[in-house]
Design a protein around this motif. Structure first.
Motif, mmCIF file in Angstrom:
data_model
loop_
_atom_site.group_PDB
_atom_site.id
_atom_site.type_symbol
_atom_site.label_atom_id
_atom_site.label_comp_id
_atom_site.label_asym_id
_atom_site.label_seq_id
_atom_site.Cartn_x
_atom_site.Cartn_y
_atom_site.Cartn_z
ATOM 1 N N PHE A 44 22.405 51.838 38.645
ATOM 2 C CA PHE A 44 22.654 52.535 39.909
ATOM 3 C C PHE A 44 23.934 52.014 40.562
ATOM 4 C CE2 PHE A 44 22.179 52.733 44.552
ATOM 5 C CZ PHE A 44 22.036 54.103 44.713
ATOM 6 N N SER A 45 24.087 50.693 40.589
ATOM 7 C CA SER A 45 25.284 50.105 41.190
ATOM 8 C C SER A 45 26.537 50.553 40.443
ATOM 9 C CB SER A 45 25.186 48.570 41.163
ATOM 10 O OG SER A 45 24.041 48.121 41.860
ATOM 11 N N GLY A 46 26.446 50.594 39.114
ATOM 12 C CA GLY A 46 27.585 51.027 38.308
ATOM 13 C C GLY A 46 27.982 52.460 38.592
ATOM 14 N N PHE A 47 26.990 53.350 38.709
ATOM 15 C CA PHE A 47 27.280 54.761 38.975
ATOM 16 C C PHE A 47 27.908 54.947 40.359
ATOM 17 C CE2 PHE A 47 24.288 56.082 35.513
ATOM 18 C CZ PHE A 47 25.187 56.893 34.845
ATOM 19 N N ILE A 48 27.400 54.216 41.352
ATOM 20 C CA ILE A 48 27.972 54.331 42.697
ATOM 21 C C ILE A 48 29.418 53.846 42.713
ATOM 22 C CG2 ILE A 48 27.821 53.507 45.074
ATOM 23 C CD1 ILE A 48 25.686 55.533 44.355
ATOM 24 N N ILE A 49 29.669 52.702 42.084
ATOM 25 C CA ILE A 49 31.036 52.181 42.002
ATOM 26 C C ILE A 49 31.942 53.179 41.291
ATOM 27 C CG2 ILE A 49 32.485 50.423 40.898
ATOM 28 C CD1 ILE A 49 31.175 49.298 43.315
ATOM 29 N N GLU A 50 31.439 53.773 40.226
ATOM 30 C CA GLU A 50 32.245 54.724 39.453
ATOM 31 C C GLU A 50 32.600 55.943 40.284
ATOM 32 O OE1 GLU A 50 34.421 55.819 36.154
ATOM 33 O OE2 GLU A 50 33.383 53.940 36.571
ATOM 34 N N ARG A 51 31.655 56.440 41.079
ATOM 35 C CA ARG A 51 31.920 57.618 41.914
ATOM 36 C C ARG A 51 32.921 57.287 43.020
ATOM 37 N NH1 ARG A 51 29.421 62.358 41.659
ATOM 38 N NH2 ARG A 51 29.930 62.771 43.840
ATOM 39 N N LEU A 52 32.870 56.069 43.527
ATOM 40 C CA LEU A 52 33.814 55.665 44.579
ATOM 41 C C LEU A 52 35.221 55.480 44.037
ATOM 42 C CD1 LEU A 52 31.592 53.089 46.522
ATOM 43 C CD2 LEU A 52 32.197 55.407 47.235
ATOM 44 N N ASN A 53 35.321 55.269 42.710
ATOM 45 C CA ASN A 53 36.604 55.120 42.014
ATOM 46 C C ASN A 53 37.527 54.109 42.729
ATOM 47 O OD1 ASN A 53 38.583 55.585 40.099
ATOM 48 N ND2 ASN A 53 39.464 57.331 41.202
ATOM 49 N N PRO A 54 37.146 52.844 42.737
ATOM 50 C CA PRO A 54 37.906 51.845 43.497
ATOM 51 C C PRO A 54 39.061 51.214 42.721
ATOM 52 C CG PRO A 54 35.975 50.818 42.559
ATOM 53 C CD PRO A 54 35.969 52.249 42.076
ATOM 54 N N ARG A 55 39.699 51.988 41.867
ATOM 55 C CA ARG A 55 40.792 51.452 41.050
ATOM 56 C C ARG A 55 41.881 50.807 41.909
ATOM 57 N NH1 ARG A 55 42.855 52.516 35.777
ATOM 58 N NH2 ARG A 55 45.097 52.127 35.636
ATOM 59 N N HIS A 56 42.157 51.408 43.083
ATOM 60 C CA HIS A 56 43.215 50.887 43.952
ATOM 61 C C HIS A 56 42.848 49.539 44.572
ATOM 62 C CE1 HIS A 56 40.380 52.951 46.576
ATOM 63 N NE2 HIS A 56 40.893 52.300 47.606
ATOM 64 N N LEU A 57 41.561 49.149 44.448
ATOM 65 C CA LEU A 57 41.123 47.875 45.004
ATOM 66 C C LEU A 57 41.104 46.756 43.960
ATOM 67 C CD1 LEU A 57 38.207 49.119 47.294
ATOM 68 C CD2 LEU A 57 40.560 48.548 47.948
ATOM 69 N N ILE A 58 41.507 47.085 42.733
ATOM 70 C CA ILE A 58 41.658 46.083 41.686
ATOM 71 C C ILE A 58 43.102 45.596 41.701
ATOM 72 C CG2 ILE A 58 41.476 45.617 39.206
ATOM 73 C CD1 ILE A 58 38.813 46.315 40.407
ATOM 74 N N GLU A 59 43.290 44.317 41.565
ATOM 75 C CA GLU A 59 44.648 43.766 41.556
ATOM 76 C C GLU A 59 45.457 44.389 40.416
ATOM 77 O OE1 GLU A 59 45.803 42.030 43.852
ATOM 78 O OE2 GLU A 59 44.054 41.247 44.889
ATOM 79 N N ASP A 60 46.725 44.711 40.693
ATOM 80 C CA ASP A 60 47.569 45.446 39.750
ATOM 81 C C ASP A 60 47.717 44.745 38.399
ATOM 82 O OD1 ASP A 60 47.953 47.426 41.612
ATOM 83 O OD2 ASP A 60 49.821 46.570 42.394
ATOM 84 N N TYR A 61 47.793 43.421 38.412
ATOM 85 C CA TYR A 61 48.061 42.720 37.157
ATOM 86 C C TYR A 61 46.940 42.897 36.132
ATOM 87 C CZ TYR A 61 44.707 38.892 37.970
ATOM 88 O OH TYR A 61 43.574 38.166 38.146
ATOM 89 N N VAL A 62 45.710 43.228 36.615
ATOM 90 C CA VAL A 62 44.577 43.406 35.706
ATOM 91 C C VAL A 62 44.843 44.529 34.709
ATOM 92 C CG1 VAL A 62 42.119 44.023 35.565
ATOM 93 C CG2 VAL A 62 42.936 42.512 37.394
ATOM 94 N N PHE A 63 45.518 45.589 35.179
ATOM 95 C CA PHE A 63 45.764 46.749 34.320
ATOM 96 C C PHE A 63 46.960 46.530 33.396
ATOM 97 C CE2 PHE A 63 43.728 48.281 38.196
ATOM 98 C CZ PHE A 63 42.656 48.986 37.666
ATOM 99 N N GLU A 64 47.682 45.446 33.621
ATOM 100 C CA GLU A 64 48.873 45.190 32.811
ATOM 101 C C GLU A 64 48.616 44.207 31.669
ATOM 102 O OE1 GLU A 64 51.597 43.746 35.675
ATOM 103 O OE2 GLU A 64 51.706 45.645 36.796
ATOM 104 N N LEU A 65 47.539 43.423 31.776
ATOM 105 C CA LEU A 65 47.244 42.425 30.746
ATOM 106 C C LEU A 65 46.656 43.089 29.513
ATOM 107 C CD1 LEU A 65 45.703 39.595 32.941
ATOM 108 C CD2 LEU A 65 47.989 39.680 31.965
ATOM 109 N N ARG A 66 46.891 42.486 28.365
ATOM 110 C CA ARG A 66 46.359 42.984 27.100
ATOM 111 C C ARG A 66 45.775 41.827 26.307
ATOM 112 N NH1 ARG A 66 46.434 46.779 29.496
ATOM 113 N NH2 ARG A 66 47.422 48.800 29.160
#
Length: 319
Positions: A148-170
């Protein structure tokens, strides 16, 4: 087997220590010896079985499974969280690894909830203390809270609240190792030894505290404390539990004693869920990868879900 444990505890306390069953101290020592033997027996069995299953789900394989089945990523993450090792210190690389693999954010959060809250230690202690029905219900509710928590987070789409560097690491790919059946047995035995070494002191102390509460804390005192909160006892338990930091081994024997004193089982287990799934140390670590607003959202959604689960527990088990 448990009858033998009871007889052994009676022999040690009555014959060797010379205490009478009418003495409260007799009850403390009997509780301690009997529960220690029972809990460690069932805990060892369940840790071994789940550790063996866990050998099939290393982190890299878990990421691959979730990235291939994105439509089912959230429920799969919650279920896989049961069989995958997790602690607060590993939150950062795990979360980054999920994001890098293209796994939905909701699935990553579902995993973060399920993994510490529903694990072999919790399952073993619940089974030992309350039987399979409560243990099974806890697993179902714990996984449901994570989903339930996962689905709610997914619907809120909080990508902008994740630090930018997270999406740049590999991370890159890690080659999976094929291990034999004997290797899996050895892995399970090694994991059993490691976990018991870590949790044994907490369990022993907690059983001692539980024995004291069981025999020295008046039932009327406990009932008054709970009745003063009334219908709000579940959310109060969650609010108290969130700031604390504990694990299943450290809290469950104490909760068992409180339940025997009249605390509703849903109220007690919701407190346990809050202390294991949410903690200040975890929030401090998660702050490295997400903004405070998302941490508050995450804590709020999980807390509300745990409150609902607590009321359902009380409804199902009549207390």
């Amino acid at each position: 087997m448990f009858e033998l444990y009871d007889a052994f505890a009676h022999y040690v306390v009555g014959n060797l220590l010379g205490l009478s069953p009418n003495q409260r101290l007799y009850g403390v020592f009997h509780f301690f010896i009997y529960d220690t033997l029972k809990i460690f027996t069932l805990l060892a069995l369940i840790i071994f079985v789940i550790s063996f299953i866990r050998s099939y789900f290393p982190l890299e394989k878990t990421r691959k499974i979730l990235s291939k089945h994105k439509a089912l990523a959230i429920p799969l993450s919650a279920v896989l969280g049961i069989f995958t090792p997790f602690c607060s210190c590993s939150a950062v690389p795990m979360f980054i690894g999920f994001v890098e693999a293209g796994i939905p954010l909701g699935a990553a959060f579902a995993f973060l909830v399920a993994s510490p809250m529903v694990n072999e230690v919790a399952l073993g202690l619940l089974f030992a203390s309350f039987g399979y029905k409560v243990a099974l219900a806890y697993v179902v509710f714990g996984v449901s809270v994570a989903i339930f928590s996962g689905f709610i987070i997914e619907r809120l789409n909080p990508r902008h609240l994740i630090e930018d560097y997270v999406f740049e690491l590999r991370f890159g790919e890690v080659q999976e190792k094929k291990i034999s059946f004997i290797d899996r047995i050895n892995f399970a035995l090694g994991n059993l030894k490691e976990i018991l070494k870590k949790v044994s002191p907490y369990i022993i102390v907690a059983i001692g505290v539980g024995g004291f509460i069981h025999n020295y804390v008046p039932e009327e005192t406990v009932r008054k404390l709970i009745s003063s909160a009334g219908f709000l006892s579940v959310p109060v338990a969650v609010l108290v539990g969130v700031p604390l930091y504990s694990n299943s081994a450290g809290i469950l024997p104490v909760i068992q004693a409180l339940i025997e004193k009249g605390v509703p089982i849903g109220t007690a287990l919701s407190f346990m869920m809050a202390t294991t799934a949410l903690s200040v140390p975890e929030f401090v670590i998660l702050r490295q990868i997400m903004k405070p607003k998302l941490i508050f959202m995450f804590a709020g959604i999980v807390s509300i879900s745990i409150v609902v689960a607590g009321y359902l527990f009380n409804l199902l088990f009549g207390r």
